[in-house]
Design a protein around this motif. Sequence first.
Motif, short mmCIF file in Angstrom:
data_model
loop_
_atom_site.label_atom_id
_atom_site.label_comp_id
_atom_site.label_asym_id
_atom_site.label_seq_id
_atom_site.Cartn_x
_atom_site.Cartn_y
_atom_site.Cartn_z
N THR A 91 0.83 -1.20 0.00
CA THR A 91 0.00 0.00 0.00
C THR A 91 0.87 1.26 0.00
O THR A 91 0.55 2.25 -0.66
CB THR A 91 -0.93 0.03 1.22
OG1 THR A 91 -0.16 0.02 2.42
CG2 THR A 91 -1.87 -1.17 1.22
N VAL A 92 1.98 1.21 0.73
CA VAL A 92 2.89 2.36 0.79
C VAL A 92 3.55 2.58 -0.57
O VAL A 92 3.65 3.72 -1.06
CB VAL A 92 3.97 2.14 1.86
CG1 VAL A 92 4.93 3.31 1.91
CG2 VAL A 92 3.32 1.93 3.21
N ASN B 18 3.45 5.81 -3.82
CA ASN B 18 4.59 6.55 -4.35
C ASN B 18 4.36 6.95 -5.81
O ASN B 18 4.94 7.91 -6.30
CB ASN B 18 5.87 5.71 -4.25
CG ASN B 18 6.48 5.78 -2.87
OD1 ASN B 18 6.49 6.82 -2.24
ND2 ASN B 18 6.98 4.66 -2.39
N THR B 19 3.52 6.19 -6.52
CA THR B 19 3.36 6.41 -7.96
C THR B 19 1.92 6.67 -8.39
O THR B 19 1.69 7.23 -9.46
CB THR B 19 3.88 5.20 -8.75
OG1 THR B 19 3.21 4.01 -8.30
CG2 THR B 19 5.37 5.02 -8.55
N VAL B 20 0.94 6.24 -7.58
CA VAL B 20 -0.45 6.29 -8.02
C VAL B 20 -0.94 7.71 -8.23
O VAL B 20 -1.81 7.97 -9.07
CB VAL B 20 -1.35 5.54 -7.01
CG1 VAL B 20 -1.52 6.34 -5.73
CG2 VAL B 20 -2.71 5.22 -7.62
N LEU B 21 -0.39 8.67 -7.48
CA LEU B 21 -0.88 10.05 -7.58
C LEU B 21 -0.54 10.68 -8.92
O LEU B 21 -1.23 11.59 -9.37
CB LEU B 21 -0.31 10.90 -6.44
CG LEU B 21 -0.90 12.30 -6.28
CD1 LEU B 21 -2.38 12.22 -5.95
CD2 LEU B 21 -0.16 13.07 -5.21
N ASN B 22 0.52 10.20 -9.57
CA ASN B 22 0.95 10.83 -10.82
C ASN B 22 -0.14 10.82 -11.88
O ASN B 22 -0.30 11.78 -12.63
CB ASN B 22 2.21 10.12 -11.36
CG ASN B 22 3.41 10.33 -10.46
OD1 ASN B 22 3.51 11.36 -9.79
ND2 ASN B 22 4.31 9.38 -10.42
N SER C 36 -5.03 8.19 4.52
CA SER C 36 -5.73 7.84 3.29
C SER C 36 -7.17 8.31 3.33
O SER C 36 -7.71 8.80 2.33
CB SER C 36 -5.67 6.32 3.06
OG SER C 36 -4.35 5.87 2.91
N LEU C 37 -7.82 8.15 4.48
CA LEU C 37 -9.21 8.58 4.62
C LEU C 37 -9.33 10.10 4.45
O LEU C 37 -10.20 10.58 3.72
CB LEU C 37 -9.76 8.15 5.99
CG LEU C 37 -11.19 8.59 6.31
CD1 LEU C 37 -12.18 7.99 5.32
CD2 LEU C 37 -11.56 8.18 7.75
N GLY D 173 -10.65 10.84 -5.46
CA GLY D 173 -10.46 10.43 -4.06
C GLY D 173 -10.43 8.93 -3.86
O GLY D 173 -9.90 8.43 -2.86
N ALA D 174 -10.98 8.18 -4.83
CA ALA D 174 -11.01 6.73 -4.69
C ALA D 174 -9.62 6.10 -4.69
O ALA D 174 -9.42 5.01 -4.15
CB ALA D 174 -11.85 6.12 -5.81
N ILE D 175 -8.62 6.79 -5.30
CA ILE D 175 -7.28 6.21 -5.32
C ILE D 175 -6.69 6.15 -3.91
O ILE D 175 -5.74 5.38 -3.66
CB ILE D 175 -6.33 7.00 -6.25
CG1 ILE D 175 -6.14 8.44 -5.76
CG2 ILE D 175 -6.84 6.97 -7.68
CD1 ILE D 175 -5.13 9.22 -6.58
N PHE D 176 -7.21 6.93 -2.99
CA PHE D 176 -6.77 6.86 -1.59
C PHE D 176 -7.68 5.96 -0.75
O PHE D 176 -7.21 5.23 0.12
CB PHE D 176 -6.73 8.26 -0.98
CG PHE D 176 -5.79 9.20 -1.67
CD1 PHE D 176 -4.42 9.01 -1.60
CD2 PHE D 176 -6.27 10.27 -2.41
CE1 PHE D 176 -3.55 9.87 -2.24
CE2 PHE D 176 -5.41 11.14 -3.06
CZ PHE D 176 -4.04 10.93 -2.98
#
Length: 509
Positions: free
Chosen positions: A26-27, A31-35, A94-95, A169-172
């Motif tokens: 999850t960590v 690192n990359t999902v936000l891009n 994350s929430l 927001g679903a990516i978090f």
Amino acid sequence: MSISSPPQGHPQRWLILGVICLAQLTVLLDNTVLNVAIPSLTRELGAATSDIQWMINAYSLVQSGLLLTAGSAADRYGRKKMLVGGLALFGVGSLVAGLADSTGQLIAARAGMGVGGALLLTTTLAVAMQIFTPDEHPKAIGVWSAVNAVGFAAGPLIGGFVLNHFWWGAIFLINLPVVALGLVAVVALVPESKAAPRVTAVPGAPGEPRRADRPDIVGALLSTVGMTALVFAIISGPEHGWTSARVAATAALAVVVLGAFAAWESRIPYPMLDLQFFRNQRFTGAVAGAVLITFGMGGALFLLTQHLQFVLGYGPLEAGLRTAPLALAVVALNFSGLSARWTARLGTPLSIVTGMTLMSAGLVSIATLTGHGYAGTLAGLLLIGAGCAVANPAMAHAIMSAIPRERAGVGAGINGTLAEFGNGLGVAVLGAVLNARFAALVPVAAASLPAALASAGSAEERGRITDAFSSGLETSQLVGAVAVLLGGLLAAALLRRAERADSTVAVTV
């Protein structure tokens, strides 16, 4: 009181490894999902460029600055406690991030997630070192390393899929069920372990021992400030210029504070980081190799994603799919145990040289053959994946085995800090090589690729601009290849020397 595993290892060690790797994943994904969510954030939150940069950097800055402190805290207070705490902090962050309605809230939430991430990245590896026997460490570390590759490849893919069906927001929020499952499993399965109290003599009273395991608060503060300043300077360099007042002042602060940290740690009887580790040739060899391998790999793969999107025209999701063979190769070789068997057969120095030579060859393939279609890139990715599968676990094992087992948290913190430092430095330096080469081939007024393409007056001019960018990418990839190869040779030489010294001592005894 220290709780150590029995000689045969914990009976549920493989199940526990799966649990802690899930927490680690999850960590790594964050690192990359936000891009891939940057366009959505810009549109829906009205985020400016500086806001986007802080959303990305707040997470990495906090995480990299706290890794060493988090590892020390895990050794002192208990690795299971820190693992639970890290999961809880990461879940809360994350929430908040998923429900944020302003850029400020999202940046603060990402910083909180960075705290949880630092605790998780250090305790997962430290726990693995406790529940497995020394003979099983290479295979366990191989699985742990493979999860890193999965996180690298899966972040953009998962992010792209989620954004195609839900709001940003679903990516978090997708982290929450994973965190909940991880908390239950960690509480139920993971055994507690921590370092035994260290004892030193009281100054001026020889023979009178005292407990020296009190927290090194000054060391923790200095290391956190110093590493955060150093990573911030590296991140800021390409954008603001390496000679700008902002970067120079931050870099100077980092040097001064880290120097004070080293001086402080060498004087106190209960250091958070025992500087005696650096007198161990095995440790210094692994450290040197780890920095150079992440320097070359982090920077070169960052450049590869730009090549796939800006030059070849792939979208973020397709570009992620095109780089997936690298991670698949790592997973296949590590999960099958092949890399661990190769390491056992070749020995650590030769394994590192072999792995990093393969990685260097892969970077050369990508640099020189991408103009001939995807086949050259695919060959390079598979070579890099095979090299990573062999070299990365061997390097991590060399670092962890050079440190006492009861200090595994600090060892994991060092390993993570080196990875963050090398990766950030690689992106900055190789990015600077790319920009310098590109700026030399196109008008200075349009030295960025998007600006240059926007100002192009014809298809022929656009082609020249794209060729110039490709030339810069090729030069940067080749620099990364040289760094990886030199890192392998240097690390192997130091590790071989350490093995010979250990053999000499054993024969003498």
